[in-house]
Design a protein around this motif. Structure first.
Motif, PDB file in Angstrom:
ATOM      1  N   VAL A   1      15.427  10.140  29.812  1.00  0.00           N
ATOM      2  CA  VAL A   1      14.960  11.584  29.971  1.00  0.00           C
ATOM      3  C   VAL A   1      13.931  11.268  31.114  1.00  0.00           C
ATOM      4  O   VAL A   1      13.986  12.171  32.171  1.00  0.00           O
ATOM      5  CB  VAL A   1      14.287  12.038  28.988  1.00  0.00           C
ATOM      6  N   GLU A   2      13.171  10.278  31.130  1.00  0.00           N
ATOM      7  CA  GLU A   2      12.461   9.752  32.231  1.00  0.00           C
ATOM      8  C   GLU A   2      12.918   9.644  33.655  1.00  0.00           C
ATOM      9  O   GLU A   2      12.464   9.955  34.708  1.00  0.00           O
ATOM     10  CB  GLU A   2      11.430   8.798  31.800  1.00  0.00           C
ATOM     11  N   VAL A   3      14.089   8.898  33.624  1.00  0.00           N
ATOM     12  CA  VAL A   3      14.908   8.428  34.942  1.00  0.00           C
ATOM     13  C   VAL A   3      15.895   9.440  35.343  1.00  0.00           C
ATOM     14  O   VAL A   3      16.269   9.026  36.407  1.00  0.00           O
ATOM     15  CB  VAL A   3      15.198   7.183  34.833  1.00  0.00           C
TER      16      VAL A   3
ATOM     17  N   CYS B   1      11.923   5.964  22.272  1.00  0.00           N
ATOM     18  CA  CYS B   1      12.771   5.424  23.436  1.00  0.00           C
ATOM     19  C   CYS B   1      12.996   6.807  24.314  1.00  0.00           C
ATOM     20  O   CYS B   1      13.836   7.973  23.687  1.00  0.00           O
ATOM     21  CB  CYS B   1      14.038   4.640  23.425  1.00  0.00           C
ATOM     22  N   ASN B   2      12.400   7.086  25.458  1.00  0.00           N
ATOM     23  CA  ASN B   2      12.683   8.157  26.397  1.00  0.00           C
ATOM     24  C   ASN B   2      13.212   7.849  27.646  1.00  0.00           C
ATOM     25  O   ASN B   2      12.962   8.924  28.713  1.00  0.00           O
ATOM     26  CB  ASN B   2      11.308   9.086  26.282  1.00  0.00           C
ATOM     27  N   LYS B   3      13.826   6.625  27.753  1.00  0.00           N
ATOM     28  CA  LYS B   3      13.935   6.105  29.189  1.00  0.00           C
ATOM     29  C   LYS B   3      15.062   7.209  29.876  1.00  0.00           C
ATOM     30  O   LYS B   3      14.677   7.422  31.207  1.00  0.00           O
ATOM     31  CB  LYS B   3      14.588   4.685  29.082  1.00  0.00           C
TER      32      LYS B   3
ATOM     33  N   CYS C   1      21.833   7.728  33.201  1.00  0.00           N
ATOM     34  CA  CYS C   1      21.286   7.924  31.842  1.00  0.00           C
ATOM     35  C   CYS C   1      21.966   6.866  30.933  1.00  0.00           C
ATOM     36  O   CYS C   1      21.397   6.625  29.712  1.00  0.00           O
ATOM     37  CB  CYS C   1      21.400   9.230  31.418  1.00  0.00           C
TER      38      CYS C   1
ATOM     39  N   THR D   1      14.876  18.034  27.208  1.00  0.00           N
ATOM     40  CA  THR D   1      14.220  17.195  26.090  1.00  0.00           C
ATOM     41  C   THR D   1      15.515  16.345  25.501  1.00  0.00           C
ATOM     42  O   THR D   1      16.628  16.508  25.767  1.00  0.00           O
ATOM     43  CB  THR D   1      13.787  17.971  25.083  1.00  0.00           C
TER      44      THR D   1
ATOM     45  N   GLY E   1      15.910  15.638  36.584  1.00  0.00           N
ATOM     46  CA  GLY E   1      15.468  16.354  35.573  1.00  0.00           C
ATOM     47  C   GLY E   1      16.219  17.048  34.602  1.00  0.00           C
ATOM     48  O   GLY E   1      15.680  18.109  33.990  1.00  0.00           O
TER      49      GLY E   1
END
Length: 377
Positions: A195-197, A191-193, A243, A205, A201
């Motif tokens: 980081v993506e939203v 899951c990287n939600k 986040c 990581t 930015g």
């Protein structure tokens, strides 16, 4: 009483005073954290609010001689507001992040930690103890991870299986040798939600944060906000929950276990326009008890101006003009001039041009020029 019995007594007492979760860890050096902090420092990812001495942040022995164990505690806070007020076209509202709902969490946790210290000293009078919350040298999250409170997630929060990441953390360092708990395995997986939203930015990581880009940090700065971040701020007055709210582990997690943490809707989601003209005294009386007030009214008022621009709130034009004309603080005058450029009309253009001729501050002049350019366009 042996160390295991002492630990069990501390756990039982913690539950009796409303501590939602407790864990025990060794007081050895946080070597992995030290490496991460050195990288963070080298990349200029630090916020400037943290303890600058990395050794103090990672070596409990420097904070308490003969430190042997660290007791980590967690208190769950609400993620949903009961009866939240609606933002209307005439009365737009801002928002404080969930960690600034209710009474300042530093006060709430310090009270629990002081009671825990007193209990330990009652059982072992010769013990030494030192507690801290957030503003102390140690990383609350690193301690909580080692103590098995939760795992250190990609959004740089500690996630507990029971309460998600909606927990406040604190710790007690002691010279007592207490049996440590097992650290929890990372459950973020692929899951990287978060980081993506992340709006700016800031989550580079999983587990590495560029604080200089984090909205939670940016809302607490006092100078002009870089223009690239203004459109990302939305109606946030203090902090950012993005986040956390997108995290699948937080789905359905909402706990109302501590009355002092319940938000006053008019404080957690205040009207924006009245904020602009609030005196120091009025601000302290209304917001002084919440953690989001610690930097004073200036960042909150600047963010309120940016929020009004976000909403393109035409009803705020008179308020913003008043700020440009009368506020002695350059950041407020300049930000209000920029906001007028976002939401004003031809009549505002004339006013702003006249005010530009009288303005002496160079940064304010630059913001006025931006506002004038937008109005001309």
């Amino acid at each position: 009483m042996n160390s295991q019995q002492l630990k069990e007594a501390i756990v039982e007492y913690s539950q009796s005073i409303g501590i939602d979760k407790i864990g025990f860890a060794s007081a050895s050096v946080f070597e992995e954290l030290k490496g991460r902090l050195l990288t963070q420092q080298a990349l200029n990812y630090q916020s400037g609010f943290e303890e600058p001495d990395i050794d103090k942040r990672t070596n409990p022995q420097l904070l308490l001689p003969n430190a042997s164990s660290i007791i980590s505690i967690a208190l769950a806070y609400p993620s949903k507001m009961k009866n939240p007020p609606k933002s209307t076209k005439e009365e737009r509202r801002g928002i404080f992040c969930r960690a600034s709902w209710g009474q300042d969490y530093h006060t709430v946790l310090r009270d629990k930690l002081q009671k825990l210290e007193a209990f330990i000293l009652e059982l072992v009078p010769e013990a030494t103890v030192k507690s801290m919350v957030d503003t102390g040298e140690l990383s609350d999250r690193a301690v909580a991870q080692r103590a098995g409170i939760g795992w250190s997630a990609k959004n740089c929060s500690i996630i507990t299986p029971e309460f998600g990441s909606y927990v406040y953390l604190g710790e007690v360092i002691t010279n007592l040798a207490l049996p440590p708990d097992q650290p929890m395995e990372d459950r973020c997986g692929s899951c990287n939600k978060c980081v993506e939203v992340c709006p700016t930015g800031a989550l580079i990581t999983g587990g590495q944060l560029d604080s200089q880009r984090c909205i939670a940090f940016l809302t607490q700065t006092k100078g002009f906000l870089a223009e690239e971040f203004r459109s990302k701020l939305g109606n946030r007055l203090y902090g950012c929950d993005t986040c956390q709210t997108v995290c699948p582990e937080n789905k359905g997690k909402d706990f109302h276990l501590h009355p002092e943490m319940e938000p006053d809707p008019e404080i957690a989601k205040p009207k924006l326009k009245p904020l602009l003209h609030m005196s120091n005294r009025e601000f302290k009386e209304k917001f002084g008890h919440v953690s989001g007030s610690w930097r004073g009214k200036k960042p909150i008022q600047r963010n309120a101006i940016i929020a009004l621009a976000h909403f393109k709130d035409e009803t705020a034009v008179p308020d913003l003009l008043k700020v440009v004309k009368e506020d002695v603080r350059p950041v407020m005058r300049g930000t209000a001039a920029w906001a007028l450029g976002k939401i004003g009309d031809a009549s505002v253009l004339n006013e702003l041009q006249k005010l530009r001729e009288k303005e002496l501050d160079e940064e304010v002049q630059q913001e006025m020029d931006k506002g004038i350019s937008m109005l001309q366009a």
